[in-house]
Design a protein around this motif. Sequence first.
Motif, PDB file in Angstrom:
ATOM      1  N   HIS A   1       0.842  -1.192   0.000  1.00  0.00           N
ATOM      2  CA  HIS A   1       0.000   0.000   0.000  1.00  0.00           C
ATOM      3  C   HIS A   1       0.884   1.250   0.000  1.00  0.00           C
ATOM      4  O   HIS A   1       2.017   1.240   0.495  1.00  0.00           O
TER       5      HIS A   1
ATOM      6  N   GLU B   1      -4.376   7.047   3.452  1.00  0.00           N
ATOM      7  CA  GLU B   1      -4.796   5.720   3.924  1.00  0.00           C
ATOM      8  C   GLU B   1      -4.958   5.706   5.443  1.00  0.00           C
ATOM      9  O   GLU B   1      -4.740   4.686   6.095  1.00  0.00           O
TER      10      GLU B   1
ATOM     11  N   ASP C   1      -8.317  -3.011   4.639  1.00  0.00           N
ATOM     12  CA  ASP C   1      -8.380  -2.224   3.414  1.00  0.00           C
ATOM     13  C   ASP C   1      -9.799  -1.695   3.233  1.00  0.00           C
ATOM     14  O   ASP C   1     -10.627  -2.294   2.551  1.00  0.00           O
TER      15      ASP C   1
END
Length: 254
Positions: free
Chosen positions: A56, A99, A108
């Motif tokens: 990520h 994020e 996620d």
Amino acid sequence: MGHWWLRNIVEPGKLPLLLALAAFVLTFVVTRVITRLIRAGKGPFGNVKAGGLHIHHVVPGVVLTVVGGFGAVASDRHGAGGAIAAVVFGMGAGLVLDEFALILHLDDVYWSEEGRKSVEVVVLTAALGGLLLAGFSPFGVNDLTQQELQNRGSALTTIAMNFLFALIALSKGKARIAVFGAIVPLVALVGAVRLARPDSPWARRFYGRRPRARAKAVLRAYRHDRRWARPRRTFQDLIGGRPDPRSGRLPDRR
């Protein structure tokens, strides 16, 4: 324009803050554009993997934040090193906070309803950075005269009172007002004197034996949420994209 730039940005040493804020916002915007293109199946972008592990963008974001943070501490803020460190830090912070929801939920949730928290945090951070750039100081220090600043008692009292107002606003369930109130004291004062949200610690502690106050708090919260929920969601969707209606763990988006 050149005189204003020197007087308000360069001489006060705000250039690193400006560069960090610009890098932060630009990185977030570029990242969201890329992830939305990937989500739509357009463009040359795809998953970033190493040995089958999905990387990520929060990972390079953490690295950039650490490098930029240590670089800023070790550099002269008026020199080129401080400017470069500020840009690196801003880029890292933009990747990390994009994020933020993933870090918070350890899942996620980028395109889920919970993923909206990332957009909220980014907007809040950008707004606070803008206030600092405009000259606001935490807990009302910018409102003190030079004489008051030299008087430690006056300065500490002002800081303590503004911190208390922000803390009360936070306990009343007004997190955004509390955060902004740390920079703009009047905002914290408004949050401190207004009714608490019905699910807040303040309401549970002080409204338990005051049914009228609790009913008023419930009604005010309902009206506030009804008025602002749709515009807030529209704004978040415009910036970050519409959440995925599917429930459960979402597939990789890149």
